[in-house]
Design a protein around this motif. Structure first.
Motif, PDB file in Angstrom:
ATOM      1  N   UNK A  51      11.253   1.191   1.417  1.00 15.48           N
ATOM      2  CA  UNK A  51       9.949   1.143   0.751  1.00 15.48           C
ATOM      3  C   UNK A  51      10.182   1.117  -0.756  1.00 15.48           C
ATOM      4  N   UNK A  52       9.543   0.181  -1.443  1.00 19.40           N
ATOM      5  CA  UNK A  52       9.801  -0.015  -2.870  1.00 19.40           C
ATOM      6  C   UNK A  52       8.639  -0.748  -3.507  1.00 19.40           C
ATOM      7  N   UNK A  53       8.676  -0.824  -4.855  1.00 16.81           N
ATOM      8  CA  UNK A  53       7.785  -1.737  -5.553  1.00 16.81           C
ATOM      9  C   UNK A  53       8.538  -3.058  -5.751  1.00 16.81           C
ATOM     10  N   UNK A  54       7.994  -3.961  -6.552  1.00 14.45           N
ATOM     11  CA  UNK A  54       8.598  -5.300  -6.647  1.00 14.45           C
ATOM     12  C   UNK A  54       9.544  -5.423  -7.839  1.00 14.45           C
ATOM     13  N   UNK A  55      10.105  -4.289  -8.301  1.00 12.50           N
ATOM     14  CA  UNK A  55      11.079  -4.368  -9.383  1.00 12.50           C
ATOM     15  C   UNK A  55      12.304  -5.156  -8.900  1.00 12.50           C
ATOM     16  N   UNK A  56      12.763  -6.108  -9.701  1.00 11.74           N
ATOM     17  CA  UNK A  56      13.719  -7.121  -9.241  1.00 11.74           C
ATOM     18  C   UNK A  56      15.047  -6.549  -8.778  1.00 11.74           C
ATOM     19  N   UNK A  57      15.487  -5.400  -9.309  1.00 12.95           N
ATOM     20  CA  UNK A  57      16.815  -4.887  -8.954  1.00 12.95           C
ATOM     21  C   UNK A  57      16.912  -4.493  -7.480  1.00 12.95           C
ATOM     22  N   UNK A  58      15.779  -4.206  -6.832  1.00 17.03           N
ATOM     23  CA  UNK A  58      15.817  -3.845  -5.415  1.00 17.03           C
ATOM     24  C   UNK A  58      16.141  -5.048  -4.527  1.00 17.03           C
ATOM     25  N   UNK A  59      15.994  -6.266  -5.065  1.00 16.23           N
ATOM     26  CA  UNK A  59      16.256  -7.462  -4.265  1.00 16.23           C
ATOM     27  C   UNK A  59      17.748  -7.621  -3.953  1.00 16.23           C
ATOM     28  N   UNK A  87       5.240  -7.658   2.355  1.00 14.61           N
ATOM     29  CA  UNK A  87       3.904  -7.088   2.153  1.00 14.61           C
ATOM     30  C   UNK A  87       3.333  -6.590   3.476  1.00 14.61           C
ATOM     31  N   UNK A  88       3.512  -7.359   4.546  1.00 13.45           N
ATOM     32  CA  UNK A  88       2.940  -7.029   5.856  1.00 13.45           C
ATOM     33  C   UNK A  88       3.919  -6.275   6.755  1.00 13.45           C
ATOM     34  N   UNK A  89       4.977  -5.743   6.180  1.00 12.95           N
ATOM     35  CA  UNK A  89       5.950  -5.026   6.994  1.00 12.95           C
ATOM     36  C   UNK A  89       5.314  -3.850   7.734  1.00 12.95           C
ATOM     37  N   UNK A  90       4.374  -3.175   7.087  1.00 15.84           N
ATOM     38  CA  UNK A  90       3.735  -2.024   7.724  1.00 15.84           C
ATOM     39  C   UNK A  90       2.927  -2.429   8.948  1.00 15.84           C
ATOM     40  N   UNK A  91       2.567  -3.708   9.027  1.00 14.74           N
ATOM     41  CA  UNK A  91       1.805  -4.212  10.175  1.00 14.74           C
ATOM     42  C   UNK A  91       2.695  -4.395  11.400  1.00 14.74           C
ATOM     43  N   UNK A  92       3.964  -4.714  11.188  1.00 13.78           N
ATOM     44  CA  UNK A  92       4.843  -5.105  12.285  1.00 13.78           C
ATOM     45  C   UNK A  92       5.886  -4.062  12.660  1.00 13.78           C
ATOM     46  N   UNK A  93       6.113  -3.055  11.810  1.00 11.11           N
ATOM     47  CA  UNK A  93       7.129  -2.033  12.087  1.00 11.11           C
ATOM     48  C   UNK A  93       6.467  -0.655  12.145  1.00 11.11           C
ATOM     49  N   UNK A  94       6.770   0.099  13.182  1.00 12.86           N
ATOM     50  CA  UNK A  94       6.134   1.399  13.371  1.00 12.86           C
ATOM     51  C   UNK A  94       6.475   2.383  12.263  1.00 12.86           C
ATOM     52  N   UNK A  95       7.702   2.328  11.756  1.00  9.90           N
ATOM     53  CA  UNK A  95       8.135   3.285  10.742  1.00  9.90           C
ATOM     54  C   UNK A  95       7.765   2.866   9.321  1.00  9.90           C
ATOM     55  N   UNK A  96       7.401   1.607   9.129  1.00  8.72           N
ATOM     56  CA  UNK A  96       7.043   1.124   7.792  1.00  8.72           C
ATOM     57  C   UNK A  96       5.682   1.684   7.392  1.00  8.72           C
ATOM     58  N   UNK A  97       5.579   2.129   6.142  1.00 11.02           N
ATOM     59  CA  UNK A  97       4.347   2.733   5.639  1.00 11.02           C
ATOM     60  C   UNK A  97       3.563   1.741   4.773  1.00 11.02           C
ATOM     61  N   UNK A  98       2.288   2.024   4.612  1.00 12.36           N
ATOM     62  CA  UNK A  98       1.404   1.176   3.819  1.00 12.36           C
ATOM     63  C   UNK A  98       1.764   1.215   2.339  1.00 12.36           C
ATOM     64  N   UNK A  99       2.298   2.325   1.891  1.00 13.58           N
ATOM     65  CA  UNK A  99       2.581   2.499   0.459  1.00 13.58           C
ATOM     66  C   UNK A  99       3.915   3.204   0.272  1.00 13.58           C
TER      67      UNK A  99
END
Length: 485
Positions: free
Chosen positions: A286-294, A403-415
């Motif tokens: 889980x992260x924001x869109x800061x480029x270093x996480x890519x 963006x829609x990961x929380x829709x498809x993965x049980x452990x992924x959170x909305x935020x």
């Protein structure tokens, strides 16, 4: 007046202008256009608030912002709900002291009631704190001289950790570190508070307590790092912090059970590699869109949708993009609601297809209204400057799965609120006491904060765990850094 209106009026006047007038118009219109663009940039900057961006509320100007809550109304009245169990204090079954009040004679007729059994009791309890005072334990070691061999001996048995003539015990150290690392009480006020216990400490002694705690933590922190790496999902973020007046970054790697903090001069890849968690992490990131996480493709990335919602609000309020942005917000909130209501924490597959279709339709409308800018010479080298709304649309288009990961993965959170909540307390400390005077002291604080925050997440008493940390030979605190069995 906007530049577009000015240009339209000037175009209407052009046929009536002389050659000199046309020359002046052609000379000054580019300046007017550039000025309008500068004004627009400044207005956009002033329009950024905590409600439509990642800007913290403390940085907002002192002016009311347009109320636009993303929370759905529950329909409940404020206050305690029907059937709610109150938190009123209850009588204790085994009080520490009982003061009896007896009746020995009848107040009316004077009969002797000493042998009469009571009909019942009226119980009233008072809870208070006894006078606070430390306990001083003296270890008196006997010394004797043997009359036969004339050798002086001293008694054995004194604990080896008592090395000085006078020293403080583990609980005094634990409470001092707890007040600093969890309650964020500055050193001077910590000294004043400990005087309530009859303890007179210097600032240097408080610093020594912090250093002593940090020296005990390397093994704990290494175990904690491995536990986060082995977790199925993690939350990562960073926030600014001053060290000797220079901007640094506090990085956090967190789960629901663990928190690991590190302070570093850099925000990006260099700091992540030194923290050495993201390099090996393979769970849901889980992260924001800061480029270093890519730079960590081995993990399954999940973008913080709360950040995107604020950007969408900005697009509506500032750039009048309500036609597509408002339905987009409703779409994301609908997906979130379906995930929460699902027994599997995953949106039904049939709905997933519908949501993706709607997602792409709204993006197409937004990109049609806001086409990305291209360079005048047609070059594709380097990045082309885009408006904030276009950058948002491109981010949504290029990162649909994240963006829609929380829709498809049980452990992924909305935020990414878990990481933000962990970091928020460090910002509170900065507001109370300011920045740090040295990078070493700052990292010592982060190490201790990792220990205390993890103890609280594991529902352990942080003071007692710090007592264990300061008690030689007691390694019970290490269980906090390991996954529960």
């Amino acid at each position: 007046m906007t530049f577009a209106k000015l240009k339209a009026e000037v175009d209407n006047l052009r046929p009536a202008l002389s050659a000199e007038g046309l020359m002046l118009v052609d000379l000054f219109m580019p300046f007017c256009e550039a000025q309008q663009a500068t004004i627009k940039k400044l207005e956009d900057k002033l329009a950024v608030t905590s409600g439509n961006s990642s800007k913290p509320p403390s940085k907002d100007d002192f002016k009311p912002t347009k109320a636009r809550s993303l929370r759905e109304k529950s329909g409940k009245n404020p206050g305690g709900q029907s059937g709610h169990k109150g938190s009123k204090s209850r009588l204790i079954d085994n009080p520490d002291e009982i003061i009896p009040y007896t009746i020995t004679a009848c107040p009316g007729c004077g009969s002797n009631l000493s042998g009469v059994s009571p009909d019942g009791f009226i119980r009233k309890q008072v809870e208070d704190i006894p006078p606070l005072k430390t306990i001083v334990t003296e270890h008196r070691i006997e010394i004797k001289t043997c009359p036969c061999c004339a050798i002086q001996w001293q008694a054995a048995g004194c604990p080896e950790d008592i090395k000085h003539e006078f020293q403080y015990g583990p609980r005094v150290k634990a409470i001092s570190v707890y007040l600093s690392a969890f309650q964020f009480i500055p050193a001077f006020r910590t000294k004043q508070l400990l005087k309530v216990f009859g303890v007179n400490l210097s600032t240097g002694t408080l610093d020594n307590f912090r250093k002593s705690a940090a020296r005990q933590l390397p093994e704990f922190l290494e175990t904690l790092r491995f536990s986060i790496i082995a977790s199925l999902c993690g939350f990562f973020d960073e926030t600014g912090m001053k060290v000797k007046g220079i901007g640094h970054w506090v990085h956090v790697a967190a789960t629901e059970l663990f928190s690991l903090f590190m302070i570093h001069p850099k925000r990006g890849r260099e700091a992540h590699d030194e923290m050495d968690v993201l390099t090996w992490f393979e769970g849901i990131l889980h992260r924001d869109d800061y480029h270093s996480y890519h730079a960590y493709p081995q993990a399954t990335h999940s973008l913080c949708v709360a950040h995107l919602l604020r950007d969408l609000i900005y697009a509506i309020d500032r750039d009048k993009q309500g036609e597509w942005a408002d339905p987009f917000i409703k779409l994301l909130l609908q997906v979130k609601r379906q995930k929460v209501e699902s027994s599997t924490s995953v949106v039904d597959r049939r709905w997933q297809g519908r949501h993706r279709k709607k997602y792409r339709e709204l993006l197409a409308i937004g990109l049609k209204q806001n086409p990305p800018a291209v360079k005048e010479d047609g070059s594709t080298r380097g990045r082309t400057a885009q408006t904030k709304t276009v950058n948002l649309l491109l981010r949504l288009r290029d990162n649909e799965d994240e963006v829609l990961r929380f829709m498809t993965h049980a452990l992924a959170q909305f935020d990414n609120n878990q990481a933000e909540r962990d970091l928020r307390m460090n910002k509170v400390r900065q507001k109370v006491s300011g920045g740090f005077r040295s990078l070493v002291a700052a990292q010592e604080f982060m190490d201790i904060r990792s220990f205390v925050a993890t103890a609280i997440k594991r529902q352990a008493d942080p003071v007692e765990e710090l007592v264990n940390l300061f008690t030689p030979g007691n390694c019970d605190y290490m269980k906090l850094a390991r996954h529960p069995e």
